[in-house]
Scaffold this motif. Structure first.
Motif, PDB file in Angstrom:
ATOM      1  N   LYS A  83       0.831  -1.211   0.000  1.00  0.00           N
ATOM      2  CA  LYS A  83       0.000   0.000   0.000  1.00  0.00           C
ATOM      3  C   LYS A  83       0.862   1.256   0.000  1.00  0.00           C
ATOM      4  O   LYS A  83       0.503   2.263  -0.628  1.00  0.00           O
ATOM      5  CB  LYS A  83      -0.924  -0.010   1.215  1.00  0.00           C
ATOM      6  N   ALA A  84       1.988   1.213   0.695  1.00  0.00           N
ATOM      7  CA  ALA A  84       2.882   2.376   0.717  1.00  0.00           C
ATOM      8  C   ALA A  84       3.478   2.630  -0.666  1.00  0.00           C
ATOM      9  O   ALA A  84       3.667   3.784  -1.069  1.00  0.00           O
ATOM     10  CB  ALA A  84       4.000   2.149   1.735  1.00  0.00           C
ATOM     11  N   ILE A  85       3.759   1.567  -1.399  1.00  0.00           N
ATOM     12  CA  ILE A  85       4.254   1.702  -2.770  1.00  0.00           C
ATOM     13  C   ILE A  85       3.199   2.376  -3.641  1.00  0.00           C
ATOM     14  O   ILE A  85       3.489   3.299  -4.411  1.00  0.00           O
ATOM     15  CB  ILE A  85       4.643   0.322  -3.332  1.00  0.00           C
ATOM     16  N   THR A  86       1.970   1.932  -3.501  1.00  0.00           N
ATOM     17  CA  THR A  86       0.869   2.531  -4.261  1.00  0.00           C
ATOM     18  C   THR A  86       0.649   3.993  -3.865  1.00  0.00           C
ATOM     19  O   THR A  86       0.444   4.863  -4.723  1.00  0.00           O
ATOM     20  CB  THR A  86      -0.424   1.734  -4.030  1.00  0.00           C
ATOM     21  N   LYS A  87       0.715   4.271  -2.573  1.00  0.00           N
ATOM     22  CA  LYS A  87       0.491   5.634  -2.086  1.00  0.00           C
ATOM     23  C   LYS A  87       1.492   6.622  -2.666  1.00  0.00           C
ATOM     24  O   LYS A  87       1.151   7.766  -2.989  1.00  0.00           O
ATOM     25  CB  LYS A  87       0.559   5.654  -0.561  1.00  0.00           C
ATOM     26  N   GLN A  88       2.752   6.177  -2.826  1.00  0.00           N
ATOM     27  CA  GLN A  88       3.777   7.062  -3.375  1.00  0.00           C
ATOM     28  C   GLN A  88       3.859   6.998  -4.899  1.00  0.00           C
ATOM     29  O   GLN A  88       4.724   7.633  -5.491  1.00  0.00           O
ATOM     30  CB  GLN A  88       5.145   6.730  -2.772  1.00  0.00           C
ATOM     31  N   HIS A  89       2.962   6.233  -5.514  1.00  0.00           N
ATOM     32  CA  HIS A  89       2.955   6.105  -6.974  1.00  0.00           C
ATOM     33  C   HIS A  89       4.332   5.673  -7.494  1.00  0.00           C
ATOM     34  O   HIS A  89       4.827   6.193  -8.496  1.00  0.00           O
ATOM     35  CB  HIS A  89       2.533   7.426  -7.635  1.00  0.00           C
ATOM     36  N   ALA A  90       4.918   4.719  -6.784  1.00  0.00           N
ATOM     37  CA  ALA A  90       6.236   4.204  -7.163  1.00  0.00           C
ATOM     38  C   ALA A  90       6.059   3.126  -8.228  1.00  0.00           C
ATOM     39  O   ALA A  90       6.123   1.922  -7.955  1.00  0.00           O
ATOM     40  CB  ALA A  90       6.963   3.659  -5.946  1.00  0.00           C
ATOM     41  N   GLU A  91       5.814   3.566  -9.448  1.00  0.00           N
ATOM     42  CA  GLU A  91       5.459   2.651 -10.531  1.00  0.00           C
ATOM     43  C   GLU A  91       6.611   1.742 -10.956  1.00  0.00           C
ATOM     44  O   GLU A  91       6.398   0.757 -11.666  1.00  0.00           O
ATOM     45  CB  GLU A  91       4.968   3.449 -11.741  1.00  0.00           C
ATOM     46  N   ASN A  92       7.842   2.066 -10.557  1.00  0.00           N
ATOM     47  CA  ASN A  92       8.991   1.243 -10.950  1.00  0.00           C
ATOM     48  C   ASN A  92       9.235   0.089  -9.988  1.00  0.00           C
ATOM     49  O   ASN A  92      10.209  -0.663 -10.154  1.00  0.00           O
ATOM     50  CB  ASN A  92      10.264   2.089 -11.033  1.00  0.00           C
ATOM     51  N   ILE A  93       8.367  -0.089  -8.979  1.00  0.00           N
ATOM     52  CA  ILE A  93       8.536  -1.160  -7.993  1.00  0.00           C
ATOM     53  C   ILE A  93       7.472  -2.228  -8.201  1.00  0.00           C
ATOM     54  O   ILE A  93       6.270  -1.929  -8.226  1.00  0.00           O
ATOM     55  CB  ILE A  93       8.438  -0.630  -6.556  1.00  0.00           C
ATOM     56  N   ALA A  94       7.911  -3.473  -8.331  1.00  0.00           N
ATOM     57  CA  ALA A  94       7.011  -4.625  -8.370  1.00  0.00           C
ATOM     58  C   ALA A  94       7.179  -5.410  -7.080  1.00  0.00           C
ATOM     59  O   ALA A  94       8.301  -5.578  -6.578  1.00  0.00           O
ATOM     60  CB  ALA A  94       7.321  -5.524  -9.566  1.00  0.00           C
ATOM     61  N   THR A  95       6.081  -5.902  -6.522  1.00  0.00           N
ATOM     62  CA  THR A  95       6.138  -6.692  -5.297  1.00  0.00           C
ATOM     63  C   THR A  95       6.290  -8.171  -5.633  1.00  0.00           C
ATOM     64  O   THR A  95       5.634  -8.682  -6.543  1.00  0.00           O
ATOM     65  CB  THR A  95       4.877  -6.489  -4.444  1.00  0.00           C
ATOM     66  N   VAL A  96       7.159  -8.845  -4.888  1.00  0.00           N
ATOM     67  CA  VAL A  96       7.471 -10.257  -5.133  1.00  0.00           C
ATOM     68  C   VAL A  96       7.212 -11.048  -3.858  1.00  0.00           C
ATOM     69  O   VAL A  96       7.709 -10.699  -2.780  1.00  0.00           O
ATOM     70  CB  VAL A  96       8.934 -10.427  -5.576  1.00  0.00           C
ATOM     71  N   TRP A  97       6.440 -12.105  -3.985  1.00  0.00           N
ATOM     72  CA  TRP A  97       6.033 -12.976  -2.870  1.00  0.00           C
ATOM     73  C   TRP A  97       6.768 -14.305  -3.028  1.00  0.00           C
ATOM     74  O   TRP A  97       6.447 -15.091  -3.904  1.00  0.00           O
ATOM     75  CB  TRP A  97       4.511 -13.144  -2.929  1.00  0.00           C
ATOM     76  N   GLN A  98       7.767 -14.539  -2.188  1.00  0.00           N
ATOM     77  CA  GLN A  98       8.694 -15.660  -2.397  1.00  0.00           C
ATOM     78  C   GLN A  98       8.567 -16.750  -1.348  1.00  0.00           C
ATOM     79  O   GLN A  98       8.867 -16.552  -0.173  1.00  0.00           O
ATOM     80  CB  GLN A  98      10.138 -15.153  -2.411  1.00  0.00           C
ATOM     81  N   SER A  99       8.191 -17.942  -1.802  1.00  0.00           N
ATOM     82  CA  SER A  99       8.202 -19.130  -0.953  1.00  0.00           C
ATOM     83  C   SER A  99       9.612 -19.721  -0.912  1.00  0.00           C
ATOM     84  O   SER A  99      10.362 -19.659  -1.892  1.00  0.00           O
ATOM     85  CB  SER A  99       7.230 -20.177  -1.505  1.00  0.00           C
ATOM     86  N   ALA A 100       9.957 -20.315   0.212  1.00  0.00           N
ATOM     87  CA  ALA A 100      11.240 -21.025   0.305  1.00  0.00           C
ATOM     88  C   ALA A 100      11.186 -22.335  -0.456  1.00  0.00           C
ATOM     89  O   ALA A 100      12.226 -22.886  -0.813  1.00  0.00           O
ATOM     90  CB  ALA A 100      11.581 -21.288   1.774  1.00  0.00           C
ATOM     91  N   SER A 101       9.978 -22.837  -0.688  1.00  0.00           N
ATOM     92  CA  SER A 101       9.770 -24.162  -1.304  1.00  0.00           C
ATOM     93  C   SER A 101      10.662 -25.209  -0.650  1.00  0.00           C
ATOM     94  O   SER A 101      11.195 -26.094  -1.307  1.00  0.00           O
ATOM     95  CB  SER A 101       9.978 -24.125  -2.825  1.00  0.00           C
ATOM     96  N   TRP A 102      10.822 -25.107   0.647  1.00  0.00           N
ATOM     97  CA  TRP A 102      11.655 -26.020   1.431  1.00  0.00           C
ATOM     98  C   TRP A 102      10.845 -27.269   1.764  1.00  0.00           C
ATOM     99  O   TRP A 102       9.695 -27.179   2.205  1.00  0.00           O
ATOM    100  CB  TRP A 102      12.115 -25.312   2.707  1.00  0.00           C
TER     101      TRP A 102
END
Length: 394
Positions: free
Chosen positions: A190-209
């Motif tokens: 939400k903070a990324i969206t609030k600042q209109h930081a269009e050059n940032i993509a969010t990544v959700w990473q599993s350890a797949s352990w």
């Protein structure tokens, strides 16, 4: 994984022919999943190509740039952390160099040396000490630090930033909990969206352990495991995972789940949610490319192998996995480092993982430039413009 845990033109051409044929054979088994040009997510490369990142510390990246000049560096991987309400007490390496006994991490140095590269950032929120950082983030206590971080990353535009928020969220070593983790991820998004930081993509990473160490919240084999940890489609741009092995040949015991099964679960989840996939951490753990040895990951008991053995045992299955699933696997980060030279990752011969002298397990040496055969085969893959991005400017 930054945590407390090649040859003549004739040879090059020959390897390209061999690797192309191997790739074609692998595709015959996945004809039911034909890749398309449909855009699945933010910053996805065009035409089903794959974006390569090199990591994971500034020294390692500098070495790769100087010793593998044949490869343009399209992406780099760096690390930082979000663990304080006061920006100057955290956000390590973003503003000044930092050192975790695993190579110096210096954003300014690396980004200067690779001016056109995208950057993937592993942002640690781990809770295994006294402070519950994910809860503090979820409750708004770190909002100032988040705002400073987002503003800085936004200033890197037009450089693309892939922010791996609380990477390896389901790795037992990080001590996250699903509810607080999801809220923390959402608050940063939400903070990324609030600042209109269009050059940032969010990544959700599993350890797949494949081993939960007896704690069901980290059991990647449960049907609802990924759902329990997922922040939601509106907050996640990329689904991600770690791939250090596909089978159990590098293990000295049999965990509850095979690595391949866990990885396939993540791919299925990404397809269901129409998200592109990043392999955010990968390396041939337990192999030593310069020394030409191999050992299981739970102890350093090296046995001699050939460069061809290493390629066939790890690299070929790795590339086959990427190509067979390139309808969703659109970015790959490789850790090209001499683990044994870094204090965090040293593992003395004969000592079991987790004990003094091998506290983080057996890692080895994954520098592709340390062997001419490995380097030539690597370059045949990653410089093939039919399948790999040759620039981050897309």
């Amino acid at each position: 994984m930054m945590k407390n845990r090649l040859s003549s033109v004739m040879v090059f051409s020959f390897f390209m022919l061999v690797d192309f044929c191997a790739w074609g054979q692998s595709q015959q088994h996945t004809s039911s999943e034909v890749a398309t040009d449909d855009k699945l997510g933010k910053f996805e490369p065009p035409a089903n190509k794959v974006l390569l990142f090199i990591g994971q510390d500034s020294d390692t990246i500098s070495d790769y740039i100087s010793t593998v000049p044949e490869d343009n560096v399209e992406g780099v991987t760096l690390y930082s952390e979000l663990k304080s309400a006061h920006p100057k007490k955290t956000l390590k390496a973003m503003f000044t160099p930092d050192f975790w006994q695993s190579g110096t991490v210096d954003f300014s140095k690396t980004l200067t040396e690779s001016p056109n590269a995208a950057v993937a950032i592993g942002l640690a929120l781990d809770n295994c000490n006294q402070e519950n950082h994910e809860a503090n983030i979820a409750n708004g206590l770190y909002d100032l630090t988040i705002a400073v971080m987002v503003k800085h990353l936004k200033s890197l535009a037009p450089r693309k930033v892939f922010l791996r928020i609380g990477y390896e969220f389901d790795g037992p070593w990080n001590c996250y909990t699903p509810d607080n983790y999801k809220l923390a991820f959402q608050r940063i998004a939400k903070a990324i969206t609030k600042q209109h930081a269009e050059n940032i993509a969010t990544v959700w990473q599993s350890a797949s352990w494949p081993d939960s160490y007896g704690n069901p919240i980290y059991d990647t084999g449960l049907d609802n495991h990924l759902d329990n940890w997922y922040p939601g489609d509106e907050y996640v741009d990329w689904v991600s995972m770690s791939v250090f092995y596909r089978d159990l040949s590098q293990w000295n015991y049999v965990p509850p789940l095979t690595p391949a099964k866990g990885q396939e679960n993540i791919l299925s989840f990404a397809r269901q949610h129409k998200k592109p996939v990043m392999i955010a951490e990968s390396a041939p753990q337990g192999f030593r490319i310069a020394a030409l040895t191999n050992s299981v990951i739970q102890e350093n008991n090296p046995k001699p192998v050939t460069a061809k053995d290493i390629w066939q045992g790890w690299y070929q299955p790795y590339f086959d996995f990427i190509y067979a699933n390139n309808d969703v696997i659109r970015a790959v980060a490789y850790i090209n480092t001499h683990w044994d030279s870094q204090g965090m990752w040293q593992c003395k011969s004969g000592i079991a993982a987790g004990r003094p002298g091998c506290s983080q397990g057996n890692w080895g040496d994954s520098r592709i430039q340390a062997n001419d055969y490995i380097k030539a085969r690597w370059l045949n893959q990653v410089t093939n413009s039919d399948y790999w991005m040759q620039t981050s400017n897309y």
